[in-house]
Design an enzyme around this catalytic site. Structure first.
Site, PDB file in Angstrom:
ATOM      1  N   LYS A  76      33.594 -38.571  -9.583  1.00  0.00           N
ATOM      2  CA  LYS A  76      33.552 -38.129  -8.189  1.00  0.00           C
ATOM      3  C   LYS A  76      34.948 -38.227  -7.582  1.00  0.00           C
ATOM      4  CE  LYS A  76      30.777 -39.393  -4.064  1.00  0.00           C
ATOM      5  NZ  LYS A  76      29.717 -40.345  -3.620  1.00  0.00           N
ATOM      6  N   SER A 151      25.850 -38.077  -1.453  1.00  0.00           N
ATOM      7  CA  SER A 151      27.117 -37.393  -1.445  1.00  0.00           C
ATOM      8  C   SER A 151      27.707 -37.096  -2.829  1.00  0.00           C
ATOM      9  CB  SER A 151      28.126 -38.239  -0.666  1.00  0.00           C
ATOM     10  OG  SER A 151      28.383 -39.454  -1.348  1.00  0.00           O
ATOM     11  N   SER A 175      23.734 -42.279  -2.442  1.00  0.00           N
ATOM     12  CA  SER A 175      24.568 -41.137  -2.839  1.00  0.00           C
ATOM     13  C   SER A 175      24.637 -40.845  -4.335  1.00  0.00           C
ATOM     14  CB  SER A 175      25.991 -41.325  -2.309  1.00  0.00           C
ATOM     15  OG  SER A 175      26.060 -40.973  -0.947  1.00  0.00           O
TER      16      SER A 175
END
Lengths: 473, 100
Positions: A76, A151, A175
Site C-alpha cells: 500500500k 482504505s 482498512s
C-alpha cells in the site's frame, strides 16, 4: 497468475517457471488492468524485473531458504520503500521519495519477495472506499461500477484480480478487512504491536497496524510469519514470541469455542450478509466447533468512540505536513504562517481536512474532557467487553461489513453514512485484538461477502487455524 | 450541538487550515452531524471507568521499550535535506517568519 505462494514455489521447484517470467506476466497484467481498476499509484517495472532476473539462476535453492523467494508482492502506498515515491494518495506529499524502507517491507525483501508496485488507497488511509485518492478511485474487479472498499482498496483489487498472491495493507478501523470482504479475498489485521509500524505513514498511531491481503489463509499465515516481530525502531512493537503460524494450520477445530455476539447481527445488517455469515457459523459447528453466545454490549458506541480517537490522533500526526521538510509547498506565500495554511489547504483533500477539523475540535480546550477523554473511557469499556467474551470463547464470529460492496459515489456526500459501515471492524482496532476476514460466499447479485473471525491478543495461530478450517469446509 | 461559522474558523486556525467559504459552510454542517452522533456516548456513565491507556503488547505485556541511551549514526544532513522543497547551506529555507 492467480496461484498461491505454495503453487508458485512448486512451479519454481519443478523448473517450470522463473521469477523474471512470473514478474513480467504479473506486470503486464497489472499495467493493462490499471486503466480500468486503478489499483496502483506506482508500478516498479524496471527495478522489479531487474531483481527478478537476479534471482532466476538460483531460484530452486532460494525457495528452500527464503519463504517468499521470487514472489511478486505489492505494498500500500503509505509504506516507505527507499527511493521510491510514497504518496499516501495525497497531493501534500508531492514527489516525496523516502530515504528509508519500512520494517515490514524490508522483511518482505529479506524473505525474497519482489516489490512490484505501490497500491492505491484513500488519502492517508482515511476512507472506506478508495474514492478519496488524489490519483482517482480504485475499482472493484468483480464489477467496476463498485468501490473495492478501503482504505487498502488497491491491495485488495490486485490480489482479487489474480495479479499477485500477496499485498500488504494497513488497518486502522477495518482498512484491510473491509476491502478484503468487498473483493472476495482474505485480509488479516494482526494484534496491535505484532508488526512494526516503522515506515508506515502514521494516521492514528494507537490503531494502525500492517497486515497481509491474500487469496487464501495459508498465504496470510506465511506473510504474517515474515513481517511479525519486535523492531527497535518501533517502541510499540512487541517482543512476544512469533509462533509457527503455518504449522498451526491443522484444520482441526474440534472443541474450539466460537463466540457469536447477537449485537453484531441486528439492525443495519443486510439480510443476505446475515444469511451467509450464519451459514458460515453452521459450517464451523459441522467441523466440531462449539458455538456459544457472547455479548459485546457496547458495540453500538464503537463508531462514535472511533471517530473521536482516530481523528484526534490524525490531527496531531498530520500537523507535520507543513511544506518545510518534505513534500509539497504552496507557492507565493509572503510569510511562514501563510505558507503553512496554503500548503495544507492545497495539499489535503476534503475527507482529510474534515478529519483534521474534527480531531482538532475534540482535542480543543473546553471539549477535551467531553469528547476525547469520554471516548477513551468508553474505549476501556469496549476492551472490557472483549475480555469478558474471551473468558467464554476462543474466537468470535461477526460479519466483516454490514453490506456487500457499494457503488462509486453512493456515499461520498454523506460522511456519517460512510463511517457507519465500519461498525464491525473498528472495535478490533480500538481494543488491539487481531481479526481476519475470509470470503463466505456471494450475494444474489454476485458480490462477495466476508466473515470476520476475531481472536484474543497475540492468538493469531488459533485465529488463523479457525479461518483455515472454515476455508476448507 | 450546532457548530457555528466562528467556531469552524477557530478550529481551522488551530489546525493551520485555510478553508474556503464553501468548505466552512459544509464542515459546520457535517461536523455538527458527526458531533451530534458522538453525543450518544453521554448515555453511558463512565465515572467509574479509567480512560484507555495503551498496552502495546495487549494482555501479554512482554514488550520492554527502553534501550541504552547511545548515539548511533542517523540519516545525516544531506539526506535529511534532500526532500525539502527549499534549502540552502544546510538549512531549511522558508518565507519570512515575522511581519506581513
Amino acid at each position: 497468475m492467480n496461484s498461491s505462494i505454495a503453487e508458485l514455489h512448486k512451479l519454481y521447484a519443478a523448473g517450470d517457471a522463473k521469477p523474471s517470467g512470473v514478474c513480467r506476466e504479473a506486470l503486464d497484467r497489472i499495467e493493462k488492468d490499471n486503466e480500468r481498476l486503478n489499483a496502483y499509484i506506482t508500478i516498479n517495472r524496471e527495478s522489479a524485473l531487474k531483481m527478478a532476473a537476479g534471482m532466476d539462476a538460483d531460484i530452486q535453492a532460494a525457495i528452500k531458504q527464503r519463504p517468499l523467494a521470487g514472489v511478486p508482492v505489492a505494498i500500500k502506498d503509505n509504506m516507505c520503500l527507499a527511493g521510491v515515491r510514497t504518496t499516501c494518495a495525497s497531493r501534500v506529499l508531492g514527489d516525496y521519495a523516502p530515504p528509508y524502507t519500512a520494517t515490514a517491507v524490508k522483511k518482505l525483501e529479506e524473505a525474497g519477495a519482489i516489490i512490484i508496485g505501490k497500491t492505491n488507497l484513500d488519502e492517508f488511509a482515511m476512507g472506506s472506499s478508495t474514492e478519496n485518492s488524489a490519483f482517482g478511485p480504485a475499482r472493484n474487479p468483480v464489477n467496476a461500477e463498485l468501490t473495492p472498499g478501503g482504505s487498502s482498496g488497491g491491495s485488495a483489487v490486485t490480489v482479487a484480480a489474480g495479479h499477485i498472491p500477496v499485498a500488504l495493507g494497513s488497518d486502522t478501523g477495518g482498512s484491510i478487512r473491509q476491502p478484503a470482504s468487498f473483493c472476495g479475498v482474505v485480509g488479516l489485521k494482526p494484534t496491535y504491536g505484532r508488526v512494526s509500524r516503522y515506515g508506515l505513514v502514521a494516521f492514528a498511531s494507537s490503531l494502525d497496524q500492517i497486515g497481509p491481503l491474500t487469496t487464501n489463509v495459508a498465504d496470510a499465515a506465511r506473510a504474517l510469519q515474515v513481517i511479525s516481530g519486535r523492531d527497535r525502531h518501533d517502541s510499540t512493537s512487541s517482543n512476544a514470541p512469533v509462533p509457527d503460524y503455518l504449522g498451526a494450520l491443522s484444520g482441526d477445530i474440534k472443541g474450539l469455542r466460537v463466540g457469536v455476539p447477537p449485537e453484531c447481527f441486528g439492525e443495519g445488517l443486510d439480510p443476505e450478509v446475515k444469511e451467509k455469515v450464519e451459514a458460515g457459523i453452521r459450517k464451523l459447528a459441522d467441523r466440531g466447533a462449539e458455538i456459544v453466545e457472547v455479548h459485546l454490549p457496547h458495540t453500538k458506541y464503537a463508531i462514535a468512540v472511533y471517530y473521536v480517537i482516530a481523528t484526534a490522533e490524525a490531527s496531531s500526526n498530520l500537523a507535520r505536513y507543513d511544506g518545510v521538510r518534505y513534500g509539497f509547498r504552496a507557492e507565493e506565500s509572503r510569510t511562514l504562517s501563510e505558507m503553512y495554511r496554503k500548503t495544507r489547504d492545497e495539499g489535503f483533500g476534503a475527507e482529510v481536512k474534515r478529519r483534521i477539523m474534527l480531531g482538532t475540535f475534540v482535542l480543543s480546550s473546553g471539549y477535551y474532557d467531553a469528547y476525547y477523554e469520554k471516548a477513551q473511557r468508553v474505549r476501556s469499556m469496549l476492551a472490557g467487553d472483549f475480555a469478558e467474551a474471551f473468558k467464554r470463547c476462543d474466537v468470535i464470529v461477526t460479519p466483516t461489513a454490514p453490506t456487500p460492496a457499494f457503488k462509486i459515489g453512493e456515499k461520498s456526500n454523506d460522511p456519517l453514512a460512510m463511517y457507519l459501515g465500519d461498525i464491525y471492524t473498528v472495535t478490533i482496532n480500538l481494543t488491539g485484538v487481531p481479526a481476519i476476514s475470509v470470503p463466505c460466499g456471494s450475494s444474489k447479485a454476485g458480490l462477495p461477502i466476508g466473515l470476520q473471525l476475531i481472536g484474543n491478543h497475540f492468538d493469531e495461530a488459533r485465529l488463523l487455524n479457525a479461518a483455515y478450517a472454515f476455508e476448507q469446509s | 450541538m450546532p457548530i457555528t461559522q466562528a467556531e469552524v474558523e477557530k478550529i481551522a486556525g488551530l489546525a493551520n487550515l485555510e478553508l474556503t467559504a464553501d468548505e466552512k459552510d459544509l464542515f459546520s454542517n457535517q461536523l455538527a452531524a458527526i458531533v451530534e452522533y458522538v453525543d450518544q456516548l453521554n448515555e453511558l456513565d463512565t465515572s467509574a471507568v479509567k480512560p484507555w491507556r495503551h498496552q502495546s503488547a495487549g494482555e501479554v505485556e512482554t514488550s520492554y521499550v527502553a534501550r541504552d541511551d547511545k548515539v548511533e549514526p542517523s540519516l545525516g544532513q544531506q539526506k535529511a535535506l534532500e526532500q525539502a522543497p527549499d534549502h540552502d547551506e544546510g538549512h531549511f529555507l522558508v518565507p519570512r517568519v515575522i511581519g506581513g
